[in-house]
Design a protein around this motif. Sequence first.
Motif, PDB file in Angstrom:
ATOM      1  N   LYS A  69      -6.146 -15.779   5.145  1.00 48.29           N
ATOM      2  CA  LYS A  69      -6.243 -14.714   6.135  1.00 48.29           C
ATOM      3  C   LYS A  69      -5.985 -13.381   5.448  1.00 48.29           C
ATOM      4  N   PHE A  70      -6.825 -12.369   5.751  1.00 52.78           N
ATOM      5  CA  PHE A  70      -6.684 -11.054   5.128  1.00 52.78           C
ATOM      6  C   PHE A  70      -7.289  -9.986   6.033  1.00 52.78           C
ATOM      7  N   ILE A  71      -7.007  -8.746   5.706  1.00 51.64           N
ATOM      8  CA  ILE A  71      -7.549  -7.583   6.402  1.00 51.64           C
ATOM      9  C   ILE A  71      -8.411  -6.845   5.388  1.00 51.64           C
ATOM     10  N   LEU A 120     -11.144  -2.212   0.662  1.00 47.96           N
ATOM     11  CA  LEU A 120      -9.683  -2.297   0.555  1.00 47.96           C
ATOM     12  C   LEU A 120      -9.246  -3.599   1.202  1.00 47.96           C
ATOM     13  N   PHE A 121      -8.290  -4.272   0.583  1.00 48.84           N
ATOM     14  CA  PHE A 121      -7.792  -5.551   1.090  1.00 48.84           C
ATOM     15  C   PHE A 121      -6.289  -5.477   1.291  1.00 48.84           C
ATOM     16  N   PHE A 122      -5.853  -6.070   2.400  1.00 52.96           N
ATOM     17  CA  PHE A 122      -4.444  -6.116   2.773  1.00 52.96           C
ATOM     18  C   PHE A 122      -4.095  -7.540   3.205  1.00 52.96           C
ATOM     19  N   ALA A 123      -2.834  -7.907   3.002  1.00 52.27           N
ATOM     20  CA  ALA A 123      -2.357  -9.208   3.470  1.00 52.27           C
ATOM     21  C   ALA A 123      -2.232  -9.178   4.975  1.00 52.27           C
ATOM     22  N   ALA A 124      -2.639 -10.260   5.625  1.00 54.87           N
ATOM     23  CA  ALA A 124      -2.547 -10.343   7.090  1.00 54.87           C
ATOM     24  C   ALA A 124      -1.193 -10.861   7.516  1.00 54.87           C
TER      25      ALA A 124
END
Length: 72
Positions: free
Chosen positions: A56-58, A68-72
Amino acid sequence: MTEHRYLGKTSKDYFVIKGINVFSERWCGTGNCVTVTSPLDKKNYVFSEYTSDGVKFIAGKDTHGYWLFFAA
């Protein structure tokens, strides 16, 4: 607002999260939108939350065209 950990950026179709190149997998939207702050330009963005191969990611594109990638 919840802080989401920044994972990185890319302009290519290659980004690895937990050993998986997410661009090689199908992204399934969870239906959630999340406001994140880019550590690069300090701007807020509203990105979608995804799952891909159990990860799972944003993710979303910034004003410069980078993913851009962020931890969910």
